[in-house]
Design an enzyme around this catalytic site. Structure first.
Site, PDB file in Angstrom:
ATOM      1  N   SER A 180     -11.296  -9.356  -3.937  1.00 15.79           N
ATOM      2  CA  SER A 180     -10.082  -8.543  -3.801  1.00 15.79           C
ATOM      3  C   SER A 180      -9.894  -7.475  -4.870  1.00 15.79           C
ATOM      4  O   SER A 180      -8.976  -6.656  -4.750  1.00 15.79           O
ATOM      5  CB  SER A 180      -8.845  -9.447  -3.767  1.00 15.79           C
ATOM      6  OG  SER A 180      -8.640  -9.934  -2.462  1.00 15.79           O
ATOM      7  N   LYS A 183      -9.471  -3.835  -3.822  1.00 15.99           N
ATOM      8  CA  LYS A 183      -8.199  -3.180  -3.523  1.00 15.99           C
ATOM      9  C   LYS A 183      -7.833  -2.109  -4.566  1.00 15.99           C
ATOM     10  O   LYS A 183      -7.040  -1.212  -4.273  1.00 15.99           O
ATOM     11  CB  LYS A 183      -7.083  -4.216  -3.415  1.00 15.99           C
ATOM     12  CG  LYS A 183      -7.230  -5.163  -2.222  1.00 15.99           C
ATOM     13  CD  LYS A 183      -6.060  -6.129  -2.140  1.00 15.99           C
ATOM     14  CE  LYS A 183      -6.150  -7.020  -0.913  1.00 15.99           C
ATOM     15  NZ  LYS A 183      -7.153  -8.086  -1.031  1.00 15.99           N
ATOM     16  N   SER A 357      -1.882  -9.065  -3.197  1.00 14.32           N
ATOM     17  CA  SER A 357      -3.230  -9.050  -2.618  1.00 14.32           C
ATOM     18  C   SER A 357      -3.130  -9.053  -1.095  1.00 14.32           C
ATOM     19  O   SER A 357      -3.720  -9.883  -0.400  1.00 14.32           O
ATOM     20  CB  SER A 357      -4.060 -10.246  -3.100  1.00 14.32           C
ATOM     21  OG  SER A 357      -5.436  -9.998  -2.907  1.00 14.32           O
TER      22      SER A 357
END
Length: 516
Positions: A180, A183, A357
């Site tokens: 993640s 991102k 997230s």
């Protein structure tokens, strides 16, 4: 927090004041041509974000942008105004109710350190020189280089955000699966392509020749059908406005369709059906969640677009409009727009994506980046759009691979060099439009995916995006040193066998940077 809030409340108070339509619909849905919706490109920022850093004074910190009711700018504001008061305080995310309770943060310079770091100013007493390379090697090598918890492949970088100088490196050019932390790249690409004031718009359109009502998806996964919209675009409001517009035309019965052609390609993420995200479609309500959750894993609708359209039909009925069972279609250029609702600005969406997230939001923003830059709004086009935007910024994209916007795809690759370069770009005073990349990072021990971590002295001093997949543990963000120096770091570990142990090691490495 109660004591701090009571002490600062007076100060804050001053600053807070059917056949033909169905045949037509079938004909349009089989047309292979994709709709292209032009998005305005603008660098004008919302109030307060035109400055390079967050304001530190209590009277102006509220101008830094929209406050997330469950997120971190509210916390930053409360902490900033509490700087004039002494004593420990709990920051809303830890166990216990006071700064001295077991498991809680130590008494708190965290507000000042986090905010001054973002502003680039010195803490009281003045910032000293950044730590030396050898000092950081002595601190980090035993954890990042030698600890077996980080598995077979690990890489790391630490950079001085004031000068851009690398202070620590471990295979900094090695591309690894980022999970993640992808991102961060998605956020930078979206903000540079669209601008922080851009909004995602959902609309209804009435076909003049058939009388068909089309619900046109604008790629806003935060569109909500809940009674309390909490500042998000409301499907209920759209239904009310649409019903009023239809009644002005003396229409009480419609054939309802929905349009998802803003996006292209498959809706299914490579990981398949998964509670971490819905099918990637331009129309959904509440991220296709079938429970009351607003973040994290949740059961999802099998067909989010169809579910949203059916909900919309029910809302129209409450306003005296009867709608047919909806089906897919495509609004023509001749269709008259009846009503629109828009998301919060992109700056707020980026913060939400990073803090929580949010995978659905990440996949939406990467497709909007593709649309804005002339790429196909599918997985391949979106990945190409991110790479192109970062390359245009002069960032080190060699070895990087983007196959989605969320980081759930295990074939994504990012280097520590690129992650720290992204953070450095966001901290650059000449790029205020990228400030949400920093303000959106979860804050250790009390917001987002870091709320349950860092019960030690690094609480509030570390802001970082987490990344976790099976065998993958990553962490990238900023940390304020004891003398007020702001550093960016990126720690990546692949082929880990104990997720908890690997996460703990990465947290200890970040804590080491913040420790006296």
């Amino acid at each position: 927090m109660v004591r701090a809030a009571s002490a600062v409340r007076p100060r804050l108070a001053r600053f807070v004041r059917t056949a033909k339509p169905r045949v037509a619909r079938f004909a349009r849905v089989t047309t292979p041509q994709l709709a292209r919706i032009t998005r305005p490109k603008t660098w004008q920022y919302t109030a307060g974000a035109a400055t390079a850093g967050l304001a530190l004074a209590a009277g102006v910190v509220t101008a830094a942008g929209p406050w997330d009711s469950t997120g971190q700018r509210t916390a930053e504001r409360d902490r900033a105004v509490a700087l004039e008061h002494t004593g420990g305080t709990d920051h809303g995310g830890g166990a216990g109710t006071s700064g001295t309770a077991s498991g809680s943060p130590r008494p708190a310079p965290s507000a000042g350190a986090v905010l001054t770091g973002l502003d680039g100013a010195a803490t009281p007493g003045g910032a000293k020189a950044a730590p030396g390379d050898q000092d950081l090697a002595d601190l980090l090598d035993p954890l990042l280089k030698d600890d077996p918890a980080l598995g077979e492949h690990r890489a790391a970088a630490v950079v001085d955000l004031t000068t851009g100088k690398r202070l620590y490196g471990l295979d900094t050019g090695l591309p690894l699966t980022p999970a993640s932390t992808t991102k961060i790249a998605t956020a930078v690409a979206a903000l540079t392509a669209l601008g922080p004031d851009h909004r995602l718009t959902t609309r209804t359109a009435l076909e003049a020749d058939t009388g068909e009502l089309v619900l046109v998806g604008g790629g806003d996964p935060t569109l909500t059908a809940r009674k309390d919209s909490r500042g998000l675009a409301s499907l209920r409001t759209l239904a009310e406005k649409t019903a009023a517009a239809l009644k002005r035309r003396d229409v009480r019965k419609v054939t309802l369709s929905y349009d998802t052609t803003l996006y292209a390609g498959t809706e299914m993420h490579p990981i398949g059906v998964n509670e971490n995200l819905a099918r990637v479609t331009a129309l959904m309500a509440d991220e296709g969640r079938t429970d009351d959750s607003t973040s994290g894993p949740a059961p999802r609708e099998i067909d989010p677009a169809d579910a949203a359209a059916r909900t919309f039909a029910g809302l129209l009925k409450q306003h005296g409009i009867t709608a047919s069972s909806p089906g897919p279609s495509k609004a023509t250029a001749r269709a008259a727009t009846l009503a629109t609702v828009s998301s919060p600005p992109l700056s707020a969406l980026v913060e939400r994506m990073l803090t929580n997230s949010d995978n659905d939001l990440a996949e939406a923003l990467v497709r909007h980046t593709a649309v804005a830059t002339g790429k196909s709004a599918d997985f391949e086009g979106a990945g190409a759009a991110v790479t192109a935007r970062l390359k245009q910024l002069g960032l080190p994209v060699r070895g990087a691979r983007f196959h989605d916007g969320s980081g759930l795809d295990r074939t994504d690759l990012i280097t520590p060099d690129l992650l720290t370069a992204l953070l450095t770009e966001a901290a650059d005073p000449s790029h205020p439009q990228l400030r949400p990349v920093l303000t959106g990072l979860p804050v250790a021990h009390f917001t987002g995916t870091l709320a349950g971590r860092y019960t030690d002295g690094a609480a509030g001093l570390v802001r970082a995006k987490t990344g976790t997949l099976t065998g993958v543990n990553t962490l990238a963000g900023t940390v304020t040193t004891p003398d007020g120096h702001l550093l960016a770091f990126a720690f990546l570990a692949n082929a880990t066998t104990d997720a908890w142990a690997a996460q703990s090691t990465l947290d200890r490495a970040a804590t080491a940077l913040a420790s006296p």
